[in-house]
Scaffold this motif. Sequence first.
Motif, mmCIF file in Angstrom:
data_model
loop_
_atom_site.group_PDB
_atom_site.id
_atom_site.type_symbol
_atom_site.label_atom_id
_atom_site.label_comp_id
_atom_site.label_asym_id
_atom_site.label_seq_id
_atom_site.Cartn_x
_atom_site.Cartn_y
_atom_site.Cartn_z
ATOM 1 N N ILE A 1 0.928 -1.272 0.046
ATOM 2 C CA ILE A 1 0.070 -0.144 0.012
ATOM 3 C C ILE A 1 0.911 1.329 0.006
ATOM 4 C CG2 ILE A 1 -1.727 1.390 1.061
ATOM 5 C CD1 ILE A 1 -2.830 -1.233 2.483
ATOM 6 N N ASN B 1 -10.592 4.386 4.269
ATOM 7 C CA ASN B 1 -10.831 3.294 3.202
ATOM 8 C C ASN B 1 -9.419 2.445 3.287
ATOM 9 O OD1 ASN B 1 -12.944 4.412 2.636
ATOM 10 N ND2 ASN B 1 -12.293 5.524 0.806
ATOM 11 N N ILE B 2 -8.407 2.921 3.606
ATOM 12 C CA ILE B 2 -7.036 2.071 3.748
ATOM 13 C C ILE B 2 -7.230 1.313 4.826
ATOM 14 C CG2 ILE B 2 -4.562 2.147 4.160
ATOM 15 C CD1 ILE B 2 -4.738 4.762 2.356
ATOM 16 N N ASN C 1 -10.287 0.225 6.252
ATOM 17 C CA ASN C 1 -11.050 -0.712 5.994
ATOM 18 C C ASN C 1 -10.596 -1.829 5.074
ATOM 19 O OD1 ASN C 1 -13.030 0.404 7.686
ATOM 20 N ND2 ASN C 1 -13.843 1.506 5.980
ATOM 21 N N TYR C 2 -9.654 -1.467 4.127
ATOM 22 C CA TYR C 2 -9.220 -2.441 3.163
ATOM 23 C C TYR C 2 -8.287 -3.546 4.241
ATOM 24 C CZ TYR C 2 -5.969 -4.403 -0.357
ATOM 25 O OH TYR C 2 -5.253 -5.317 -1.038
ATOM 26 N N GLN D 1 -10.398 -5.954 5.911
ATOM 27 C CA GLN D 1 -11.028 -6.783 5.017
ATOM 28 C C GLN D 1 -10.122 -8.108 4.840
ATOM 29 O OE1 GLN D 1 -12.667 -5.042 1.607
ATOM 30 N NE2 GLN D 1 -14.116 -3.996 2.894
ATOM 31 N N LYS D 2 -8.581 -7.671 4.572
ATOM 32 C CA LYS D 2 -7.750 -8.629 4.240
ATOM 33 C C LYS D 2 -7.301 -9.605 5.204
ATOM 34 C CE LYS D 2 -7.017 -7.584 0.015
ATOM 35 N NZ LYS D 2 -7.348 -8.553 -1.093
#
Length: 159
Positions: free
Chosen positions: A90, A123-124, A126-127, A130-131
């Motif tokens: 990222i 958003n980062i 939350n990403y 999820q991972k």
Amino acid sequence: MMDNIDKDIIVYLSQDIEVTKDIYEDLSKKFNISEEDLIKRLKRLNESGYLKRIAPVMIHQKSGYNSNAMAVWNIPKDNLKKFIDIIKGINNISHIYERRTDEKWPYNLYTMIHGRNKKEVENIINYLLQKIEVKDFKVLYTIKEWKKTSPNLSKLIKK
């Protein structure tokens, strides 16, 4: 042992310098030495611990990244490598640190996240959530950034 040219190189590199197409060639001309000699000196200074690295530093505020947060994570040891590998991919994350924990502060991984706004930082996060399953984390937004300055090495390094 360092000579005066080595000391001049270290002092010069500790300041803001212009980014050029061929930095090593330009630096060698500045110090009136060959490019080959400059590179040998830089390697020697690095190997001896006087020079850690040469790298550009981006001032993220000037590039439009105005929201910053330190996210701290409590990652189980068996998931740590997987999580770090995801984080490394990222671009908006500039720092990743593993730290010791204690019972009052169980967070073992620290990441510095930069975004154009708070929503982009969220958003980062939350990403990342999820991972890999992470339940215990905190997001600490920057309130004020204090001026960062480099030390004036010319006063510290004696010739």
